[in-house]
Design a protein around this motif. Structure first.
Motif, mmCIF file in Angstrom:
data_model
loop_
_atom_site.group_PDB
_atom_site.id
_atom_site.type_symbol
_atom_site.label_atom_id
_atom_site.label_comp_id
_atom_site.label_asym_id
_atom_site.label_seq_id
_atom_site.Cartn_x
_atom_site.Cartn_y
_atom_site.Cartn_z
ATOM 1 N N VAL A 71 0.967 -1.155 -0.039
ATOM 2 C CA VAL A 71 -0.078 -0.035 -0.009
ATOM 3 C C VAL A 71 0.905 1.345 -0.040
ATOM 4 O O VAL A 71 0.532 2.369 -0.484
ATOM 5 N N ILE A 72 1.997 1.039 0.525
ATOM 6 C CA ILE A 72 2.920 2.475 0.622
ATOM 7 C C ILE A 72 3.334 2.879 -0.638
ATOM 8 O O ILE A 72 3.508 3.805 -1.221
ATOM 9 N N ALA A 73 3.648 1.672 -1.467
ATOM 10 C CA ALA A 73 4.107 1.885 -2.874
ATOM 11 C C ALA A 73 3.043 2.800 -3.740
ATOM 12 O O ALA A 73 3.346 3.602 -4.404
ATOM 13 N N HIS A 74 1.997 2.200 -3.721
ATOM 14 C CA HIS A 74 0.861 2.857 -4.392
ATOM 15 C C HIS A 74 0.497 4.249 -3.900
ATOM 16 O O HIS A 74 0.254 5.231 -4.530
ATOM 17 N N LEU A 75 0.405 4.569 -2.525
ATOM 18 C CA LEU A 75 0.209 5.786 -2.049
ATOM 19 C C LEU A 75 1.231 6.748 -2.390
ATOM 20 O O LEU A 75 1.109 7.776 -2.635
ATOM 21 N N PHE A 76 2.344 6.235 -2.328
ATOM 22 C CA PHE A 76 3.846 6.966 -2.819
ATOM 23 C C PHE A 76 3.487 7.494 -4.303
ATOM 24 O O PHE A 76 3.716 8.427 -4.664
ATOM 25 N N GLU A 77 2.956 6.520 -5.274
ATOM 26 C CA GLU A 77 3.057 6.764 -6.245
ATOM 27 C C GLU A 77 1.864 7.866 -6.724
ATOM 28 O O GLU A 77 2.103 8.896 -7.552
ATOM 29 N N ARG A 78 0.835 7.810 -5.937
ATOM 30 C CA ARG A 78 -0.274 8.888 -5.925
ATOM 31 C C ARG A 78 0.112 10.301 -5.542
ATOM 32 O O ARG A 78 -0.109 11.314 -6.179
ATOM 33 N N LYS B 10 4.866 16.048 -7.677
ATOM 34 C CA LYS B 10 5.788 15.964 -8.434
ATOM 35 C C LYS B 10 7.310 16.255 -7.561
ATOM 36 O O LYS B 10 8.229 16.810 -8.337
ATOM 37 N N SER B 11 7.175 15.846 -6.462
ATOM 38 C CA SER B 11 8.455 16.478 -5.637
ATOM 39 C C SER B 11 8.396 15.167 -4.542
ATOM 40 O O SER B 11 7.586 14.758 -3.954
ATOM 41 N N CYS B 12 9.730 14.710 -4.429
ATOM 42 C CA CYS B 12 10.147 13.618 -3.729
ATOM 43 C C CYS B 12 9.531 14.006 -2.126
ATOM 44 O O CYS B 12 8.952 13.255 -1.614
ATOM 45 N N LYS B 13 10.430 15.038 -1.891
ATOM 46 C CA LYS B 13 10.066 15.527 -0.676
ATOM 47 C C LYS B 13 8.525 15.651 -0.310
ATOM 48 O O LYS B 13 8.070 15.288 0.744
ATOM 49 N N LYS B 14 7.776 16.468 -1.104
ATOM 50 C CA LYS B 14 6.569 16.612 -0.762
ATOM 51 C C LYS B 14 5.553 15.370 -0.617
ATOM 52 O O LYS B 14 4.845 15.216 -0.011
ATOM 53 N N ALA B 15 5.950 14.375 -1.587
ATOM 54 C CA ALA B 15 5.325 13.273 -1.644
ATOM 55 C C ALA B 15 5.620 12.296 -0.509
ATOM 56 O O ALA B 15 4.514 11.737 0.015
ATOM 57 N N VAL B 16 6.869 12.491 0.175
ATOM 58 C CA VAL B 16 6.909 11.729 1.497
ATOM 59 C C VAL B 16 6.146 12.251 2.290
ATOM 60 O O VAL B 16 5.421 11.650 3.290
ATOM 61 N N MET B 17 6.172 13.644 2.402
ATOM 62 C CA MET B 17 5.379 14.228 3.535
ATOM 63 C C MET B 17 3.655 13.793 3.390
ATOM 64 O O MET B 17 3.264 13.827 4.412
ATOM 65 N N GLN B 18 3.434 13.917 2.062
ATOM 66 C CA GLN B 18 1.848 13.425 1.910
ATOM 67 C C GLN B 18 1.655 12.013 2.548
ATOM 68 O O GLN B 18 0.861 11.644 3.064
ATOM 69 N N LEU B 19 2.742 11.361 2.227
ATOM 70 C CA LEU B 19 2.708 9.929 2.460
ATOM 71 C C LEU B 19 2.494 9.660 3.745
ATOM 72 O O LEU B 19 1.778 8.849 4.380
#
Ligand code: AGP
Length: 614
Positions: free
Chosen positions: A130-137, A143-152
């Protein structure tokens, strides 16, 4: 539990990651996997295998993949069976994001349903996917690794150490930590990231430990660390202690055997550290002298073998220090009604310092403003960081799943602490304290002498005979009862033989019905004359019912010796240290039975060294 290892740098990652995984395989080992951005294709490639790491190695030899950025994982199943599909790394739908995870995602079912409704396709039964798919979304949206981690992390509930490799960002490794350890090995033009420093010990001696609720974006030259709100943190780089790099078996057939033989030296080192504190002992361990003087109660918290060490120490603190003491199981204590008591000293024991149940109790105690002293073997552990004070056992790396030298050093440290507290509270004199220390070291010698004295009998006679039985009963009284619990645990976990430990006095209240010729009873005697007499009566009750009796007895206990079918004798010692004197031989006996049964001693089935999930 599971191990995660990542590498980024100029070298090829596969061999380095696989070596790291092999060193951590003792933590969890029912399936494994590796992913990297492949040198040739520049695509994210992976290999996975159910079973031991050696199966993955074979697979990678048959069909090599490699690249300068890679991640690997060995798994201890929580959600879903040990299969190739459930092995990590897991991927997003586009197969451009791969990740490995240690921990448990508690809300994965809700998240999975939500993601499936959006069209995400899941290939495993794991919570981790589930983490992989959440991170994908998240990455698609930000469009930013940092922001994507924070959202995740704002969407995940539970415990996780995660390492991510992305096809689109082969210059980057992402590490995320919440309630599961993760550390960064800082090399020259290369970086490692792993759940334990052992993974990269020898490759670099510089390490940073990710604090709780942080993440890192790692390039080959730099690790930028952020808290979950995205604030950049300044993380110190520490020097790795060289003792943690010595991990070979040194000629022994198993790590467990090697570790059994290291016990005398480990006890000596632990006592020597304690002695080096001198007058500033309470400052050194981080607990105020006032609390030590005013403590009215001691509560010891731990799991498994660490709990057994705590149960043995109840007798040290009550009889030497004169403080009422109870050792509680962390997994039970957490769910009982808690009564905060400010004059209680809490001692949390954990070899690894990463056991989830124990850590959760420490967090609960911290939240109530209680004082916790950690007793652990790992200086860099979460337990050390989250406790008020700490005392470190000096066992060195313990790699066999079955705890041996960690146990003896815990018992030795607790005995020393009880005596030192008694001195501080003027319950014993300086001379008596010195005597306690001398007796402790003398007992370490007895432990080792016992190994030499009994090894042939154990390997050549006893193990062959006793490996044919399918159930054992272990009995003890006073401090030898928790010791019986430890012996039964050893036999169960490494030899897969059913074993039940009982306080000898309870035998007549039910379990005596089990006594027959087919179930050996192993009775641990006690040097105290009164307790010995009671144990002798219990032994007679067993023989009267044609039971088969194995006895661990002390010099002069001839009546007990006469009753025994097998008797192992030990020199008379200070009665508090009786269990310590018998420990080596007990462990060797259980080891030899497991060996005779052909068991995988260092990596018993279904187990993991460090239990980082609840
Ligand atoms: C001991 O042989 C076990 N493998 C196990 O009971 C262990 O002691 C327990 O999981 C606690 O671990 P810790 O000391 O690292 O907290």
């Amino acid at each position: 539990m599971c191990s995660v290892v990542g590498y980024i740098g100029q070298r090829q990652s596969c061999a380095l990651v696989m070596e790291g995984l092999a060193r951590l395989e003792y933590r969890g080992y029912d399936s494994s996997g590796f992913a990297c951005v492949d040198n040739e294709t520049r695509r994210l490639m992976s290999a996975k295998s159910a079973g031991r790491l050696s199966q993955l190695v074979t697979r990678l030899q048959e069909k090599p993949i490699d690249g300068t950025v890679g991640v690997g994982h060995t798994r201890w199943s929580t959600h879903g069976v040990a299969s190739e599909a459930n092995a990590h790394p897991h991927f997003d739908c586009t197969k451009k994001i791969s990740l490995v995870h240690n921990g448990i995602i508690e809300n994965y079912l809700t998240l999975k349903k939500e993601l499936e409704a959006e069209g995400h396709v899941f290939l495993s039964q794991t919570d981790s996917e589930v983490i992989a798919h959440l991170f994908e979304r998240a990455f698609e949206q930000t469009k930013s690794c940092k922001k994507a981690v924070m959202q995740l992390v704002s969407q995940l509930h539970g415990a996780y150490a995660v390492v991510i490799v992305m096809e689109e960002h082969p210059e980057l490794l992402i590490g995320i930590r919440k309630s599961s350890p993760l550390c960064i090995g800082v090399g020259d033009g290369e970086m490692f990231i792993a759940s334990d420093v052992l993974a990269f010990a020898g490759k670099t001696d510089r390490v940073s430990f990710l604090p709780e609720k942080t993440f890192t974006l790692v390039t080959k030259d730099k690790a930028a660390v952020y808290d979950f709100d995205g604030q950049l943190l300044d993380l110190p780089v520490e020097k790795l202690d060289s003792v943690w790099t010595a991990t070979e078996k040194q000629g022994h057939e198993h790590y467990m055997l090697k570790e059994i033989y290291e016990q005398k030296s480990a006890i000596y080192k632990t006592v020597s550290l304690c002695q080096s504190f001198g007058e500033s002992v309470w400052n050194s361990i981080g607990i105020s002298a006032d609390l030590i003087k005013n403590t009215k109660r001691i509560k010891i918290i731990g799991c498994g073998t660490s709990w057994h060490a705590g149960r043995i120490a109840e007798f040290f603190f009550e009889e030497i220090t004169r403080i009422p003491t109870t050792a509680v199981l962390a997994s039970e204590f957490r769910y009982r009604t808690f009564f905060p008591e400010l004059d209680t000293l809490y001692i949390a024991i954990s070899q690894s310092g990463e056991t989830a149940d124990t850590l959760e109790v420490v967090r609960m105690l911290n939240a109530h403003g209680q004082k916790v002293l950690a007793l652990t073997n790992v200086a860099s552990s979460t337990l050390v960081r989250e406790s008020e004070g700490f005392l470190l056992t000096q066992a060195g790396p313990e790699l066999a799943v079955a705890s041996t030298k960690a146990f003896t050093t815990q018992v030795a440290a607790l005995y020393w602490l009880a005596a030192r507290m008694a001195l501080e509270r003027t319950v014993i004199s300086d001379g008596q304290f010195k005597q306690c220390q001398e007796e402790l070291l003398m007992t370490a010698n007895i432990l080792e002498n016992g190994l030499d004295a009994y090894k042939y009998q154990i390997f050549e006679k006893l193990a062959l005979f006793y490996s044919n039985f399918s159930a054992f009963i272990f009995l003890g009284r006073h401090s030898t009862y928790p010791f019986a619990l430890e012996a039964a645990l050893k036999l169960k976990e490494i030899a897969y033989v059913f074993a039940q430990a009982y306080p000898a006095g309870e035998l007549k209240h039910g379990p005596i019905a089990l006594i027959d010729e087919k179930t050996p009873v192993c009775l641990f005697s006690h040097p105290d004359p009164l307790i010995y007499q009671k144990l002798l009566s219990n032994a007679q009750e067993i023989k009267a019912r044609k039971g088969h009796l194995i006895v661990f007895a002390f010099e002069g206990q001839t009546e007990l010796q006469a009753l025994a079918d097998t008797c192992l004798m030990f020199p008379a010692v200070n009665s508090h240290l009786a269990v310590l004197s018998m420990t080596g031989v007990m462990q060797l006996f259980m080891y030899a039975i497991a060996r005779a049964r052909g068991c995988d001693i260092d990596r018993p089935r279904n187990l993991a060294k460090s239990v980082t999930v609840e």
